[in-house]
Design a protein around this motif. Structure first.
Motif, short mmCIF file in Angstrom:
data_model
loop_
_atom_site.label_atom_id
_atom_site.label_comp_id
_atom_site.label_asym_id
_atom_site.label_seq_id
_atom_site.Cartn_x
_atom_site.Cartn_y
_atom_site.Cartn_z
N LEU A 68 0.80 -1.23 0.00
CA LEU A 68 0.00 0.00 0.00
C LEU A 68 0.84 1.28 0.00
O LEU A 68 0.54 2.20 -0.78
CB LEU A 68 -0.96 -0.01 1.19
CG LEU A 68 -1.91 1.19 1.32
CD1 LEU A 68 -2.76 1.37 0.08
CD2 LEU A 68 -2.80 1.02 2.56
N ILE B 7 2.09 1.86 -3.49
CA ILE B 7 1.05 2.33 -4.40
C ILE B 7 0.81 3.82 -4.21
O ILE B 7 0.63 4.57 -5.18
CB ILE B 7 -0.25 1.54 -4.18
CG1 ILE B 7 -0.05 0.06 -4.53
CG2 ILE B 7 -1.39 2.11 -5.02
CD1 ILE B 7 -1.23 -0.82 -4.19
N THR B 8 0.80 4.25 -2.96
CA THR B 8 0.58 5.67 -2.66
C THR B 8 1.68 6.54 -3.25
O THR B 8 1.42 7.57 -3.90
CB THR B 8 0.51 5.89 -1.14
OG1 THR B 8 -0.47 5.02 -0.58
CG2 THR B 8 0.12 7.33 -0.81
N THR C 248 1.55 6.53 -7.14
CA THR C 248 0.51 7.42 -7.65
C THR C 248 1.00 8.86 -7.70
O THR C 248 0.79 9.58 -8.69
CB THR C 248 -0.76 7.33 -6.77
OG1 THR C 248 -1.21 5.97 -6.74
CG2 THR C 248 -1.86 8.22 -7.31
N GLN D 68 -5.30 12.35 -4.55
CA GLN D 68 -5.11 11.01 -5.10
C GLN D 68 -4.63 10.04 -4.02
O GLN D 68 -5.11 8.90 -3.94
CB GLN D 68 -4.11 11.07 -6.25
CG GLN D 68 -4.64 11.80 -7.47
CD GLN D 68 -3.56 12.08 -8.51
OE1 GLN D 68 -2.37 12.10 -8.20
NE2 GLN D 68 -3.97 12.30 -9.74
N ALA D 69 -3.69 10.49 -3.19
CA ALA D 69 -3.19 9.62 -2.11
C ALA D 69 -4.31 9.30 -1.12
O ALA D 69 -4.41 8.16 -0.63
CB ALA D 69 -2.02 10.31 -1.40
N VAL E 192 -6.51 6.57 -2.56
CA VAL E 192 -5.88 5.26 -2.45
C VAL E 192 -6.05 4.69 -1.04
O VAL E 192 -6.44 3.53 -0.85
CB VAL E 192 -4.39 5.34 -2.83
CG1 VAL E 192 -3.67 4.03 -2.49
CG2 VAL E 192 -4.22 5.65 -4.31
N ALA F 271 -8.39 1.53 0.35
CA ALA F 271 -7.78 0.46 1.14
C ALA F 271 -8.55 0.26 2.46
O ALA F 271 -8.77 -0.88 2.90
CB ALA F 271 -6.32 0.80 1.43
#
Length: 206
Positions: A7, A10-11, A14, A63-64, A67, A71
């Protein structure tokens, strides 16, 4: 659960991908003549760039947050094992780290855009550096699971510092040493790259 480990990566990913596209808008503004209005306006050119970076930062923060929000919904609704050890404050700090690093990395995209005034060149340079920074870091795996040569590179890769700090806040709790290192990496990266962008911006219209 590997999702919890992944995770933070991914953050950060992005934010980096969004930052890599920052220069595209700069090229579009230059091509349309919109930027010429700022070049002749009685104002500091660095303030124009600062405004753009703040706008980018807000977008990356959103965006973060999305995400992390998705989750959390997967944790609550589908039972995914994502601890979120530091709760909402930690999630907010992860958003700050990701967006701040994104703003720092935007300096590269904007510098290339201002120097070349070419979308293809901006895209090529930005994305060419994006993937090595991600995959030669601890964004996808903790350092203990990386090959030796990747470990060595990840030690000087700023992405690793943001990923490590974020991962600790999700899995175990606040690691203030890692968080401090992350902010130092962001500051150094940001000063260098955005300093280059400011110089490139000041050179426009002369």
């Amino acid at each position: 659960d590997y999702v919890a480990v992944l995770l933070p990566g991914i953050t950060v990913m992005t934010a980096i991908q969004s930052a890599a596209q920052s220069g595209f808008g700069m090229v579009a503004d230059i091509d349309s003549g919109f930027m010429d209005k700022f070049f002749v306006a009685p104002m500091r050119r660095s303030s124009v760039l600062l405004g753009k970076l703040l706008s980018d930062g807000m977008r990356m923060a959103g965006q973060a947050a999305i995400v992390l929000g998705v989750a959390y919904l997967l944790k609550v609704g589908a039972g995914w094992r994502i601890p979120f050890a530091t709760g909402i404050p930690g999630a907010l700090l992860i958003v700050v780290l990701a967006s701040a690093f994104g703003v720092a990395f935007s300096g590269l995209s904007n510098t290339v855009a201002l120097r070349t005034k070419n979308t293809e060149a901006t895209m090529m340079v930005s994305f060419t550096l994006t993937f090595p920074l991600l995959f030669l870091s601890t964004a996808m795996l903790p350092k203990a699971f990386l090959p030796t040569w990747v470990k060595d590179f990840s030690s000087v890769n700023p992405v690793s510092y943001i990923a490590d700090a974020s991962r600790s806040m999700i899995l175990t709790g606040y690691d203030w040493h890692a968080i401090g290192n992350a902010f130092i990496a962001i500051a150094v990266f940001g000063v260098v790259l955005n300093g280059m962008a400011v110089m490139a911006f000041r050179a426009q219209g002369k």
